[in-house]
Enzyme design. Structure first.
Site, PDB file in Angstrom:
ATOM      1  N   ASP A  93      48.556  29.534  14.288  1.00  0.00           N
ATOM      2  CA  ASP A  93      49.395  28.524  13.666  1.00  0.00           C
ATOM      3  C   ASP A  93      49.181  28.649  12.155  1.00  0.00           C
ATOM      4  OD1 ASP A  93      50.967  26.105  13.423  1.00  0.00           O
ATOM      5  OD2 ASP A  93      49.083  25.036  13.102  1.00  0.00           O
ATOM      6  N   ASP A 142      45.463  23.638  14.960  1.00  0.00           N
ATOM      7  CA  ASP A 142      44.827  22.356  14.629  1.00  0.00           C
ATOM      8  C   ASP A 142      45.429  21.179  15.376  1.00  0.00           C
ATOM      9  OD1 ASP A 142      46.779  20.614  12.461  1.00  0.00           O
ATOM     10  OD2 ASP A 142      47.311  22.669  12.920  1.00  0.00           O
ATOM     11  N   ASP A 202      50.175  25.821   9.324  1.00  0.00           N
ATOM     12  CA  ASP A 202      49.850  24.600   8.586  1.00  0.00           C
ATOM     13  C   ASP A 202      48.605  23.916   9.134  1.00  0.00           C
ATOM     14  OD1 ASP A 202      52.218  24.771   6.941  1.00  0.00           O
ATOM     15  OD2 ASP A 202      53.344  24.213   8.734  1.00  0.00           O
TER      16      ASP A 202
END
Length: 217
Positions: free
Chosen positions: A7, A179, A9
């Site tokens: 991922d 996250d 961001d």
């Protein structure tokens, strides 16, 4: 060759590139900063709770691009990546990428942000292969709309499986670093899920499942 998926961001960078670009559009005079950022932050709060309708956010965030050429936007995104994004890249993320590359793994970034941002950021990380939300172009300019399946929640799986078919690859031995609770569908799909600075929901799941938890700073 195994796949190492990241991922973007809050995983490889300490921030959200779409929000940071919204701030940049304010500096460029493309939006009225205060009301635009107020709405941006409301939508991102919904994202953090796992409640965001991504099509609503994309329609909002891409409206200032409507009528602009991809070349015009790319010309401005490049310096922004250098000035704003490079300082917030997690060094531990770079190390993880390097370790996977040394092991012969194929590196892929998959993000719920637009490819006009994800691709140049990934390039700074030395990553060529990217899946992100595709922006519609008609008559040589952005329409302010998206095209295809949005790489968000289950949409990441849909787009990834399509890409795997095209590339004649598979998920055997794949790793995925994220996250966010929004990425649980894909984290549950890979052999080696990794939680990076996880939100509370992902942290709880990772702890119960015994997944590696990385605290990158």
């Amino acid at each position: 060759m195994a796949l190492a998926i990241f991922d973007l961001d809050e995983t490889l960078i300490h921030g959200d590139c779409a929000t940071l670009w919204s701030q940049q559009m304010g500096r460029l005079g493309w939006v009225d900063t205060e009301p635009f950022m107020k709405r941006n932050n409301e939508l991102m709060a919904a994202y953090s709770k796992g409640e965001l309708a991504m099509d609503v956010f994309m329609a909002f965030s891409l409206e200032p691009l409507a009528g602009r050429t991809p070349e015009e936007v790319a010309h401005l995104v490049g310096p922004w990546v250098e000035d704003v994004i490079e300082p917030i890249i997690f060094s531990e993320g770079c190390k993880a990428i390097a370790e996977h590359r040394k092991a012969g793994d194929r590196i892929l970034v998959i993000s719920a942000s637009g490819t006009h941002l994800v691709k140049p950021i990934a390039e700074r990380l030395g990553i060529d292969e990217v899946l992100g939300i595709e922006l519609e172009v008609k008559n040589g300019v952005y329409t302010g709309q998206t095209t295809g399946t949005l790489t968000y929640r289950e949409g990441k799986i849909t787009r990834l499986l399509e890409w795997l078919d095209e590339q004649e690859e598979n998920l055997e031995g794949a790793s995925f670093y994220s996250d966010s609770r929004n990425d649980l569908p894909l984290l549950l799909k890979v052999d080696h899920p990794h939680a990076v600075n996880p939100d509370p929901v992902l942290r709880e799941h990772a702890e119960k499942a015994g997944w590696p938890i990385h605290l990158w700073k």
